[in-house]
Design a protein around this motif. Structure first.
Motif, PDB file in Angstrom:
ATOM      1  N   VAL A 505       0.837  -1.199   0.000  1.00  0.00           N
ATOM      2  CA  VAL A 505       0.000   0.000   0.000  1.00  0.00           C
ATOM      3  C   VAL A 505       0.868   1.243   0.000  1.00  0.00           C
ATOM      4  O   VAL A 505       2.070   1.201   0.297  1.00  0.00           O
ATOM      5  CB  VAL A 505      -0.935   0.008   1.223  1.00  0.00           C
ATOM      6  CG1 VAL A 505      -1.854  -1.186   1.212  1.00  0.00           C
ATOM      7  CG2 VAL A 505      -0.131   0.042   2.523  1.00  0.00           C
ATOM      8  N   ASP A 506       0.247   2.371  -0.347  1.00  0.00           N
ATOM      9  CA  ASP A 506       0.928   3.655  -0.358  1.00  0.00           C
ATOM     10  C   ASP A 506       1.052   4.160   1.082  1.00  0.00           C
ATOM     11  O   ASP A 506       0.046   4.440   1.738  1.00  0.00           O
ATOM     12  CB  ASP A 506       0.128   4.651  -1.202  1.00  0.00           C
ATOM     13  CG  ASP A 506       0.833   5.983  -1.318  1.00  0.00           C
ATOM     14  OD1 ASP A 506       0.210   6.928  -1.846  1.00  0.00           O
ATOM     15  OD2 ASP A 506       2.000   6.099  -0.878  1.00  0.00           O
ATOM     16  N   PRO A 507       2.265   4.300   1.634  1.00  0.00           N
ATOM     17  CA  PRO A 507       2.397   4.717   3.037  1.00  0.00           C
ATOM     18  C   PRO A 507       1.936   6.146   3.283  1.00  0.00           C
ATOM     19  O   PRO A 507       1.605   6.499   4.414  1.00  0.00           O
ATOM     20  CB  PRO A 507       3.903   4.553   3.300  1.00  0.00           C
ATOM     21  CG  PRO A 507       4.542   4.656   1.964  1.00  0.00           C
ATOM     22  CD  PRO A 507       3.564   4.047   1.007  1.00  0.00           C
ATOM     23  N   GLU A 508       1.922   6.965   2.245  1.00  0.00           N
ATOM     24  CA  GLU A 508       1.480   8.347   2.409  1.00  0.00           C
ATOM     25  C   GLU A 508      -0.037   8.447   2.514  1.00  0.00           C
ATOM     26  O   GLU A 508      -0.559   9.316   3.217  1.00  0.00           O
ATOM     27  CB  GLU A 508       1.972   9.196   1.231  1.00  0.00           C
ATOM     28  CG  GLU A 508       3.489   9.246   1.077  1.00  0.00           C
ATOM     29  CD  GLU A 508       4.154  10.026   2.208  1.00  0.00           C
ATOM     30  OE1 GLU A 508       3.435  10.810   2.866  1.00  0.00           O
ATOM     31  OE2 GLU A 508       5.360   9.829   2.434  1.00  0.00           O
ATOM     32  N   GLY A 509      -0.748   7.567   1.826  1.00  0.00           N
ATOM     33  CA  GLY A 509      -2.204   7.670   1.784  1.00  0.00           C
ATOM     34  C   GLY A 509      -2.945   6.679   2.661  1.00  0.00           C
ATOM     35  O   GLY A 509      -4.156   6.786   2.816  1.00  0.00           O
ATOM     36  N   VAL A 510      -2.238   5.690   3.201  1.00  0.00           N
ATOM     37  CA  VAL A 510      -2.885   4.663   4.012  1.00  0.00           C
ATOM     38  C   VAL A 510      -2.170   4.578   5.354  1.00  0.00           C
ATOM     39  O   VAL A 510      -0.942   4.392   5.405  1.00  0.00           O
ATOM     40  CB  VAL A 510      -2.848   3.284   3.301  1.00  0.00           C
ATOM     41  CG1 VAL A 510      -3.490   2.222   4.177  1.00  0.00           C
ATOM     42  CG2 VAL A 510      -3.547   3.365   1.947  1.00  0.00           C
ATOM     43  N   HIS A 511      -2.911   4.707   6.461  1.00  0.00           N
ATOM     44  CA  HIS A 511      -2.302   4.597   7.781  1.00  0.00           C
ATOM     45  C   HIS A 511      -2.386   3.142   8.260  1.00  0.00           C
ATOM     46  O   HIS A 511      -3.019   2.276   7.624  1.00  0.00           O
ATOM     47  CB  HIS A 511      -2.976   5.550   8.775  1.00  0.00           C
ATOM     48  CG  HIS A 511      -4.471   5.430   8.792  1.00  0.00           C
ATOM     49  ND1 HIS A 511      -5.137   4.438   9.478  1.00  0.00           N
ATOM     50  CD2 HIS A 511      -5.424   6.201   8.198  1.00  0.00           C
ATOM     51  CE1 HIS A 511      -6.432   4.583   9.317  1.00  0.00           C
ATOM     52  NE2 HIS A 511      -6.650   5.657   8.540  1.00  0.00           N
ATOM     53  N   THR A 539      -1.706 -10.670   2.883  1.00  0.00           N
ATOM     54  CA  THR A 539      -0.708  -9.935   3.649  1.00  0.00           C
ATOM     55  C   THR A 539      -0.603  -8.517   3.097  1.00  0.00           C
ATOM     56  O   THR A 539      -0.308  -8.335   1.906  1.00  0.00           O
ATOM     57  CB  THR A 539       0.665 -10.625   3.573  1.00  0.00           C
ATOM     58  OG1 THR A 539       0.539 -11.968   4.023  1.00  0.00           O
ATOM     59  CG2 THR A 539       1.684  -9.902   4.432  1.00  0.00           C
ATOM     60  N   VAL A 540      -0.852  -7.535   3.950  1.00  0.00           N
ATOM     61  CA  VAL A 540      -0.778  -6.122   3.553  1.00  0.00           C
ATOM     62  C   VAL A 540       0.499  -5.534   4.138  1.00  0.00           C
ATOM     63  O   VAL A 540       0.739  -5.621   5.353  1.00  0.00           O
ATOM     64  CB  VAL A 540      -2.014  -5.333   4.034  1.00  0.00           C
ATOM     65  CG1 VAL A 540      -1.888  -3.863   3.662  1.00  0.00           C
ATOM     66  CG2 VAL A 540      -3.282  -5.933   3.439  1.00  0.00           C
ATOM     67  N   LEU A 541       1.321  -4.941   3.283  1.00  0.00           N
ATOM     68  CA  LEU A 541       2.610  -4.365   3.688  1.00  0.00           C
ATOM     69  C   LEU A 541       2.557  -2.853   3.540  1.00  0.00           C
ATOM     70  O   LEU A 541       2.154  -2.332   2.492  1.00  0.00           O
ATOM     71  CB  LEU A 541       3.745  -4.936   2.826  1.00  0.00           C
ATOM     72  CG  LEU A 541       3.872  -6.469   2.791  1.00  0.00           C
ATOM     73  CD1 LEU A 541       4.966  -6.873   1.814  1.00  0.00           C
ATOM     74  CD2 LEU A 541       4.187  -7.014   4.168  1.00  0.00           C
ATOM     75  N   ARG A 542       2.988  -2.172   4.601  1.00  0.00           N
ATOM     76  CA  ARG A 542       3.097  -0.708   4.570  1.00  0.00           C
ATOM     77  C   ARG A 542       4.488  -0.348   5.048  1.00  0.00           C
ATOM     78  O   ARG A 542       4.858  -0.595   6.186  1.00  0.00           O
ATOM     79  CB  ARG A 542       2.051  -0.050   5.462  1.00  0.00           C
ATOM     80  CG  ARG A 542       2.119   1.485   5.481  1.00  0.00           C
ATOM     81  CD  ARG A 542       1.023   2.055   6.372  1.00  0.00           C
ATOM     82  NE  ARG A 542       1.062   3.503   6.384  1.00  0.00           N
ATOM     83  CZ  ARG A 542       1.771   4.233   7.248  1.00  0.00           C
ATOM     84  NH1 ARG A 542       2.510   3.619   8.172  1.00  0.00           N
ATOM     85  NH2 ARG A 542       1.752   5.548   7.194  1.00  0.00           N
ATOM     86  N   GLU A 543       5.290   0.240   4.170  1.00  0.00           N
ATOM     87  CA  GLU A 543       6.682   0.557   4.480  1.00  0.00           C
ATOM     88  C   GLU A 543       6.949   2.030   4.211  1.00  0.00           C
ATOM     89  O   GLU A 543       6.674   2.523   3.117  1.00  0.00           O
ATOM     90  CB  GLU A 543       7.640  -0.302   3.653  1.00  0.00           C
ATOM     91  CG  GLU A 543       9.103  -0.037   3.949  1.00  0.00           C
ATOM     92  CD  GLU A 543      10.038  -0.868   3.071  1.00  0.00           C
ATOM     93  OE1 GLU A 543       9.516  -1.462   2.109  1.00  0.00           O
ATOM     94  OE2 GLU A 543      11.240  -0.908   3.341  1.00  0.00           O
ATOM     95  N   MET A 544       7.483   2.718   5.194  1.00  0.00           N
ATOM     96  CA  MET A 544       7.830   4.132   5.048  1.00  0.00           C
ATOM     97  C   MET A 544       9.347   4.254   4.959  1.00  0.00           C
ATOM     98  O   MET A 544      10.068   3.741   5.822  1.00  0.00           O
ATOM     99  CB  MET A 544       7.306   4.934   6.243  1.00  0.00           C
ATOM    100  CG  MET A 544       7.723   6.396   6.234  1.00  0.00           C
ATOM    101  SD  MET A 544       6.951   7.326   4.876  1.00  0.00           S
ATOM    102  CE  MET A 544       5.292   7.479   5.534  1.00  0.00           C
ATOM    103  N   ARG A 545       9.814   4.933   3.924  1.00  0.00           N
ATOM    104  CA  ARG A 545      11.251   5.161   3.747  1.00  0.00           C
ATOM    105  C   ARG A 545      11.523   6.655   3.699  1.00  0.00           C
ATOM    106  O   ARG A 545      10.844   7.396   2.976  1.00  0.00           O
ATOM    107  CB  ARG A 545      11.759   4.515   2.457  1.00  0.00           C
ATOM    108  CG  ARG A 545      11.713   3.003   2.459  1.00  0.00           C
ATOM    109  CD  ARG A 545      12.444   2.462   1.257  1.00  0.00           C
ATOM    110  NE  ARG A 545      12.355   1.013   1.174  1.00  0.00           N
ATOM    111  CZ  ARG A 545      12.997   0.265   0.272  1.00  0.00           C
ATOM    112  NH1 ARG A 545      13.775   0.857  -0.617  1.00  0.00           N
ATOM    113  NH2 ARG A 545      12.854  -1.033   0.251  1.00  0.00           N
ATOM    114  N   THR A 546      12.537   7.065   4.442  1.00  0.00           N
ATOM    115  CA  THR A 546      12.965   8.467   4.429  1.00  0.00           C
ATOM    116  C   THR A 546      14.431   8.492   4.037  1.00  0.00           C
ATOM    117  O   THR A 546      15.273   7.866   4.695  1.00  0.00           O
ATOM    118  CB  THR A 546      12.774   9.119   5.803  1.00  0.00           C
ATOM    119  OG1 THR A 546      11.398   9.005   6.175  1.00  0.00           O
ATOM    120  CG2 THR A 546      13.170  10.582   5.755  1.00  0.00           C
ATOM    121  N   ILE A 547      14.753   9.215   2.978  1.00  0.00           N
ATOM    122  CA  ILE A 547      16.121   9.234   2.446  1.00  0.00           C
ATOM    123  C   ILE A 547      16.614  10.678   2.410  1.00  0.00           C
ATOM    124  O   ILE A 547      15.929  11.573   1.897  1.00  0.00           O
ATOM    125  CB  ILE A 547      16.186   8.628   1.038  1.00  0.00           C
ATOM    126  CG1 ILE A 547      15.692   7.172   1.078  1.00  0.00           C
ATOM    127  CG2 ILE A 547      17.601   8.690   0.481  1.00  0.00           C
ATOM    128  CD1 ILE A 547      15.593   6.546  -0.297  1.00  0.00           C
TER     129      ILE A 547
END
Length: 551
Positions: A505-511, A539-547
């Motif tokens: 899922v989109d980490p910006e639009g889905v909490h 299985t739903v994956l939500r991953e936030m990356r900050t670079i």
């Protein structure tokens, strides 16, 4: 003696003033001192000049030696530069020579292949000529038989007409005698009876001719079809993309998994496949229903094992690189397929789309090989029927192009393929064959039923297709599509032979809380809309990356 004579008067002159007194002596001494000083100065100057000249000579020799040394050094440097330049030019020349040699080898290979194709075509033409000769003989015999039958039929018709005339006259007399009818009434009655008889007899004759014609047409069609099948020999099972990667050292399996599984998770997220690392020695399994994705993932894993650098950043970089290479391979597959099928003038986009069929299957049959078979069979059938074989081959080659994009565009592959080819200028005969080869639209040209027949021949031959694989692939595609339909889903991958679907899922639009609702909605739709054995894990994956970059 000369010197003695010269010196004697001088001494005398000098000694003479001595006798004159102290003044003369002083003058003589002064003169003598001047003479001696001049001689000494001359000697000193000579010595000084000699020393200066010697120093100048030595300095000149030193300068000359230095100049020679520098000249030799410069000459060696120039010689070294010349050798380096010569080596570079030799290397460049060798590369150009190798490139030209490779190009010549490739041209030679193509010419050899073309020569083989020409030989095959010559054999085909020879066989066709022999077959046409036999057909011509059969046609002449059939024509003679038909002429005999026509003469016999004419004779029978004449006899029947004569018999009918006699019967009509007898009937007329009988009617006049028995019924006492007028001549006009009797004539009408006789005509009615005769019309009924002729109608019945003509119907019987038409039925016989129709049955005989249908039987002969069926035999000719079977003969043409069998000839087309016999003249095309192809492998029964299509090649499948390998889904296993060899591992030389089982210790590398641990590096593939990574610390706490981060490498294998990064690999599966980047490639969209499922990696199975089990106790099987020397093998890592790459599992995915999409053959393009599976082949690219297997190649990525193979290169990672060869390189040895296995970490998430390297995995993402290499997966993108391999995907770009596969896009170039698809273009090459399309060009090679068009060249092999002798299809000319195709738009590059159509050729590229045909290359994608190299990785597509239908009931286990490779679609690109299937397209080659259909193209060849269409040409053979069209040639037998006296139609344009080249146009028929083009129709057969492009008939399934919609399958290269039916997973991306809504609708059936015949309509998708026809719309795509219409966009790039294909003629109406080809478009009708593409759109109508499953009888979705009426056939407007004879090439459409030819494509339908060739398509059925290619798919019906022994070992060509496996229905279970097609249903399996369709189920996995439906599973992924249901997941992608959810709001906020970026990508979905069916893995574990369809027993699990992983949703990114989109980490910006889905909490985080929304992930549970997405998983529940997907599981509910799958249960209601699909038929499947056992259970499917969502299985739903939500991953936030900050670079950030430090500069």
């Amino acid at each position: 003696m000369i010197h003695s004579q010269l010196l004697t008067p001088s001494l005398a002159a000098v000694s003479f003033p001595v006798t004159l007194g102290n003044t003369g002596l002083a003058i003589g001494m002064l003169l003598l001192g001047l003479v001696l000083g001049g001689v000494a100065a001359f000697v000193i100057l000579k010595l000084v000049a000699g020393n200066a000249l010697g120093a100048a000579k030595r300095e000149a020799d030193d300068l000359l030696s230095k100049a020679k040394a520098e000249g030799e050094t410069l000459a060696k440097q120039i010689e070294l530069d010349a050798r380096n330049e010569q080596a570079k030019r030799r290397e460049t020349f060798e590369k150009e020579t190798d490139s030209a040699r490779n190009e010549l080898n490739e041209k030679e290979r193509r010419l050899t292949k073309r020569e083989d194709n020409l030989d095959k075509k010559l054999d085909t033409l020879t066989t066709k000529e022999k077959y046409l000769t036999e057909m011509d003989s059969d046609v002449k015999k059939a024509q003679a038989a038909i002429d005999g039958k026509l003469a016999e039929a004419e004779s029978l018709v004449a006899e029947r007409q004569k018999a009918n005339a006699q019967h009509q006259e007898n009937l007329k007399n009988d009617l006049l005698r028995i019924a006492h009818l007028s001549e006009e009434d009797a004539k009408r009655e006789a005509m009615t009876v005769l019309e009924q008889q002729l109608t019945h007899e003509s119907g019987e004759l038409i039925k016989q001719v129709t049955e005989r014609t249908e039987h002969e047409a069926k035999e000719i069609a079977q003969k043409i079809t069998l000839t087309a099948i016999q003249r095309y020999a192809s492998e029964h099972s299509a090649e499948s993309t390998s889904n296993s990667v060899a591992v030389e050292d089982d210790a590398m399996k641990g590096r593939v998994i990574g610390r706490e599984g981060r490498n294998i998770r990064a690999f599966e997220a980047a490639t969209g496949v499922d990696v199975v690392v089990d106790d099987t020695p020397g093998v890592v399994i790459v599992s995915c229903f999409d053959p393009v994705r599976r082949a690219a993932a297997a190649e990525t894993l193979r290169r990672l094992l060869e390189d040895g650098r296995i970490h998430p950043a390297r995995i993402e970089e290499l997966s993108k690189q391999v995907l770009e290479e596969f896009e170039k391979k698809i273009v090459k597959f399309g060009r090679d397929a068009c060249e092999e099928a002798h299809i000319h003038g195709l738009h590059p986009k159509i050729s590229e789309m045909m290359g994608k069929l190299h990785y597509r299957t239908s009931y286990g049959q490779n679609i690109l090989r299937h397209s080659h078979e259909v193209a060849y069979l269409c040409q053979v059938i069209a040639d037998e029927l006296g139609l344009d074989g080249e146009l028929a081959r083009r129709c057969g080659f492009l008939h399934d192009i919609g399958k290269a994009m039916d997973h991306e565009i809504e609708g059936g592959h015949p309509k998708i393929g026809a719309d795509f080819c219409r966009k790039y200028g294909e003629n109406e005969a080809v478009l009708n064959a593409i759109a109508g080869h499953h009888n979705d639209i009426p056939s407007t040209t004879p090439y459409t039923p030819i494509v339908m027949a060739a398509d059925a021949i290619s798919g019906a031959r022994t070992g060509a297709r496996r229905e279970s694989l097609e249903k399996y692939v369709k189920r996995l595609q439906d599973l992924e599509q249901i997941a992608r339909d959810q709001s906020g889903v970026r990508e979905a991958f069916a893995i574990q032979a369809g027993r699990e679907v992983r949703v990114v899922v989109d980490p910006e639009g889905v909490h985080d809380e929304a992930c549970h609702a997405i998983a529940r909605n997907i599981a509910k739709r799958v249960s209601e809309e699909m038929t499947f054995p056992g259970e499917i894990k969502v299985t739903v994956l939500r991953e936030m990356r900050t670079i950030e970059y430090a500069r």
